[in-house]
Design a protein around this motif. Structure first.
Motif, PDB file in Angstrom:
ATOM      1  N   ARG A  41      14.846  13.567  33.040  1.00 48.11           N
ATOM      2  CA  ARG A  41      14.180  12.844  31.970  1.00 48.11           C
ATOM      3  C   ARG A  41      13.483  11.586  32.490  1.00 48.11           C
ATOM      4  O   ARG A  41      13.733  11.140  33.618  1.00 48.11           O
ATOM      5  CB  ARG A  41      15.215  12.459  30.893  1.00 48.11           C
ATOM      6  N   PRO A  42      12.611  10.965  31.675  1.00 43.83           N
ATOM      7  CA  PRO A  42      11.964   9.718  32.093  1.00 43.83           C
ATOM      8  C   PRO A  42      13.012   8.683  32.479  1.00 43.83           C
ATOM      9  O   PRO A  42      14.024   8.526  31.801  1.00 43.83           O
ATOM     10  CB  PRO A  42      11.192   9.295  30.847  1.00 43.83           C
ATOM     11  N   GLY A  43      12.784   7.988  33.571  1.00 40.72           N
ATOM     12  CA  GLY A  43      13.745   7.007  34.055  1.00 40.72           C
ATOM     13  C   GLY A  43      14.780   7.586  34.991  1.00 40.72           C
ATOM     14  O   GLY A  43      15.552   6.844  35.604  1.00 40.72           O
ATOM     15  N   GLY A  44      14.818   8.912  35.092  1.00 43.68           N
ATOM     16  CA  GLY A  44      15.758   9.550  36.008  1.00 43.68           C
ATOM     17  C   GLY A  44      15.281   9.458  37.447  1.00 43.68           C
ATOM     18  O   GLY A  44      14.161   9.031  37.743  1.00 43.68           O
ATOM     19  N   THR A  45      16.140   9.892  38.353  1.00 48.87           N
ATOM     20  CA  THR A  45      15.872   9.763  39.785  1.00 48.87           C
ATOM     21  C   THR A  45      16.075  11.099  40.493  1.00 48.87           C
ATOM     22  O   THR A  45      16.585  12.065  39.912  1.00 48.87           O
ATOM     23  CB  THR A  45      16.823   8.737  40.417  1.00 48.87           C
ATOM     24  N   ASP A  61       7.211  12.055  32.970  1.00 43.85           N
ATOM     25  CA  ASP A  61       6.665  10.704  33.037  1.00 43.85           C
ATOM     26  C   ASP A  61       7.070  10.036  34.349  1.00 43.85           C
ATOM     27  O   ASP A  61       6.700  10.527  35.407  1.00 43.85           O
ATOM     28  CB  ASP A  61       7.059   9.902  31.794  1.00 43.85           C
ATOM     29  N   GLY A  62       7.845   8.965  34.331  1.00 40.31           N
ATOM     30  CA  GLY A  62       8.135   8.246  35.563  1.00 40.31           C
ATOM     31  C   GLY A  62       8.854   9.049  36.627  1.00 40.31           C
ATOM     32  O   GLY A  62       8.740   8.749  37.824  1.00 40.31           O
ATOM     33  N   SER A  63       9.586  10.072  36.225  1.00 38.46           N
ATOM     34  CA  SER A  63      10.301  10.888  37.214  1.00 38.46           C
ATOM     35  C   SER A  63       9.480  12.093  37.689  1.00 38.46           C
ATOM     36  O   SER A  63       9.914  12.816  38.592  1.00 38.46           O
ATOM     37  CB  SER A  63      11.633  11.383  36.630  1.00 38.46           C
TER      38      SER A  63
END
Length: 236
Positions: free
Chosen positions: A163-167, A191-193
């Motif tokens: 999910r977004p924000g995951g790594t 998104d970010g991930s």
């Protein structure tokens, strides 16, 4: 490169969220054709009604799938069964089971999110309709749920989503949990991930996906990209 690079063309993003976001069947077909020219042979899309709202109803699903299929004959075409579209699990399964009669408009596969109420019934309805099942696993609890339940009949792959924000560490933990299933895994972020997880998938030789459903930006934050441009960036 993994075995499959799937293009996820629009997702649940609202109309107008991005200048190049495809909503209509014709827009989806044009994007699919552009991605197919880059070697993509698998597509995931969210059919919409005339005002751009996501739907599971047979006529709209059939139109979107048939128009895209005409543009990319032979490609795998998948859709969503997201619970946010039809929250009632009984009605959702009824609609999905009705896809059996869609002929050229019947999708090849459809995603079912394991954390959603009624996921087993939706998977069974897809099997009854002759549609393959992609099992969406968004977090470790969902992975454990799937491990306990086992793969439903008709499962073709598991979608491991960060999910977004995951790594990438989150991705590795998901992969470790899902490995005992022995199913084909498609790993992707959002998104970010999206880009870090896609690059991990490529490094691991796993199936993955890219498109405006997962990210509106390029690796370096570039804006205004099309689905085809995202595919080109993913391919190197």
């Amino acid at each position: 490169m993994g075995r499959v690079l799937q293009a996820c063309l629009n997702g649940a993003r609202r109309p107008g969220a991005h200048p190049s976001l495809p909503i209509t069947p014709q827009q989806l077909a044009a994007d699919a054709a552009a991605c197919a020219e880059l070697g993509v042979a698998a597509f995931h899309l969210h059919p919409r009604d005339v005002v751009g709202l996501e739907v599971l109803a047979g006529p709209e699903v059939a139109t979107a799938v048939a128009v895209v299929r005409a543009a990319v004959p032979g490609a795998e075409i998948g859709v969503t069964t997201g619970a946010w579209i039809v929250p009632d699990p009984v009605r959702r399964a009824e609609l999905v089971r009705g896809w059996a009669g869609l002929a050229a408009g019947r999708p090849d596969v459809a995603s079912v999110n394991v954390h959603e109420q009624g996921w087993r019934e939706t998977a069974a309805a897809l099997r009854d309709a002759g549609v393959g099942v992609e099992l969406g696993v968004f977090h470790e609890d969902a992975a454990r749920t799937l491990l306990d339940a086992g793969l439903p009949s008709g499962a073709v792959r598991v979608l491991a989503e960060v999910r977004p924000g995951g790594t990438t560490d989150d991705a590795e933990r998901l992969l470790d949990l899902l490995a005992p299933l022995g199913a084909p895994l498609l790993l992707h972020g959002e998104d970010g991930s999206a880009w870090p997880v896609l690059d991990l998938a490529l490094a691991r030789g796993l199936d993955t996906r890219v498109g405006l459903e997962d990210t509106l930006l390029g690796r370096g934050g570039e804006t205004g990209l099309t689905n085809a441009r995202l595919v080109a960036l993913a391919r190197g």
